[in-house]
Design an enzyme around this catalytic site. Structure first.
Site, PDB file in Angstrom:
ATOM      1  N   GLY A  59       1.985   2.541  11.146  1.00 29.76           N
ATOM      2  CA  GLY A  59       3.530   3.343  10.655  1.00 29.76           C
ATOM      3  C   GLY A  59       3.896   3.739  11.608  1.00 29.76           C
ATOM      4  CB  SER A 115       5.124  -1.609  11.730  1.00 36.60           C
ATOM      5  OG  SER A 115       4.377  -0.538  11.764  1.00 36.60           O
ATOM      6  CG  ASN A 175      -1.416   0.946   1.398  1.00 32.97           C
ATOM      7  OD1 ASN A 175      -1.551   2.527   0.096  1.00 32.97           O
ATOM      8  ND2 ASN A 175      -2.734   1.534   2.575  1.00 32.97           N
ATOM      9  CG  HIS A 209      -5.879   2.000   4.707  1.00 33.31           C
ATOM     10  ND1 HIS A 209      -5.301   2.827   6.454  1.00 33.31           N
ATOM     11  CD2 HIS A 209      -4.591   1.303   5.142  1.00 33.31           C
ATOM     12  CE1 HIS A 209      -3.747   2.323   6.328  1.00 33.31           C
ATOM     13  NE2 HIS A 209      -4.001   1.701   5.430  1.00 33.31           N
ATOM     14  CD  GLU A 260      -3.066   5.639   6.358  1.00 31.28           C
ATOM     15  OE1 GLU A 260      -3.360   5.640   5.286  1.00 31.28           O
ATOM     16  OE2 GLU A 260      -1.832   5.219   7.001  1.00 31.28           O
ATOM     17  CD  GLU A 285      -3.901  -2.406   7.254  1.00 35.96           C
ATOM     18  OE1 GLU A 285      -2.563  -2.757   6.475  1.00 35.96           O
ATOM     19  OE2 GLU A 285      -4.604  -1.343   6.484  1.00 35.96           O
ATOM     20  CE  LYS A 345       0.357   3.374   4.423  1.00 37.83           C
ATOM     21  NZ  LYS A 345      -0.125   3.516   6.268  1.00 37.83           N
TER      22      LYS A 345
END
Ligand code: PGA
Length: 256
Positions: free
Chosen positions: A177, A217, A13, A99, A101, A171, A15
């Site tokens: 991250g 991660s 991904n 996701h 985010e 996730e 991003k």
């Protein structure tokens, strides 16, 4: 992983990283590094403007291309949005949906995620549905409830045939991250619970066929341990998907 029943998938991904030229160069550099990894499907999920270059760069190899978002309507007055048919028309195979985010910064809800999942299937795309709990939710011991709710709503009206084509990515938000990875046991516990949910709704055959990824991660140094778990069928990789050496090492770990 359990290759007898389902695919192993490593999906990068990117991003909001890489221009179309950088993305093309990245894929060109990646290709020779992941030869002879036929047990693992490698996917790169790239920004919209990078998609057509990525499609050109993967020609003649087994890397698949995914998008990172999609709109749920077929067409119309939705400035700035991209439809599932548009993605499918250029050969995109996967799309990340829900996701954390996007849930956090762009107000995506379980309901809008559900509409996107249905739109993706209608266009023949394979959704990568992201679910996961926050640190606060984990500490309050409501991980199972949170993820069950996310799955229940996101998968409403998804039939068994479509479910088989859906990839789930677990996730945990606290691991994305942050450099903080869930332990292999923590990842397995939730991935196993997700599979049990699918079994309850669709039966054992479908549950066995669905690939469930871990994300947060994941990197070359911890991939093998996570992927050794029976219900962890691959990874959704953020930061480590931007470096060819790291990403290819993860693909090799998944190909073992
Ligand atoms: P990360 O991101 O690997 O950088 O933690 C994973 C993701 O957000 O999909």
């Amino acid at each position: 992983m359990n290759r007898a029943y389902r695919k192993t998938i490593i999906a990068g991904n990117w991003k909001m990283n890489m221009t179309p030229a950088e993305g093309r160069a990245f894929i060109t550099a990646l290709r020779p590094l992941i030869q002879r990894t036929k047990w693992c499907e490698t996917v790169v999920c790239v920004p919209f403007v990078d998609l057509s270059n990525a499609m050109k760069a993967v020609r003649g190899c087994r890397i698949s291309v995914g998008a990172q978002n999609v709109h749920y309507e077929k067409s119309g007055a939705f400035t700035g949005e991209v439809s599932a048919d548009m993605l499918a028309s250029i050969g995109v195979k996967y799309v990340i949906i829900g996701h954390s985010e996007r849930r956090q910064y762009y107000n995506e809800t379980n309901e809008s995620v559900n509409k996107k999942i249905l739109a993706a299937h209608a266009a023949g795309l394979r959704p990568i549905l992201c679910v996961g709990e926050s640190l606060q939710e984990r500490e309050a011991d409501v991980t199972k409830e949170i993820i069950t709710t996310q799955l229940k709503i996101a998968l409403a009206n998804v039939d068994a045939a479509s479910m088989k084509r859906t990839v789930i990515a677990y996730e945990p938000i606290w691991a994305i991250g942050t450099g903080k990875t869930a332990t292999a046991d923590q990842a397995e516990e939730v991935c196993n619970m997700i599979r049990a949910f699918i079994r309850g709704k669709y039966g054992a055959r479908v549950a066995r066929a669905v690939s469930i990824l871990y994300g947060g991660s994941m990197k070359a140094s911890n991939a093998a341990e996570l992927l050794a778990k029976p219900d962890v069928d691959g990874g959704l990789i953020g930061g480590a998907s931007l470096k060819t050496d790291e990403f290819s090492a993860i693909v090799h770990a998944a190909n073992q």
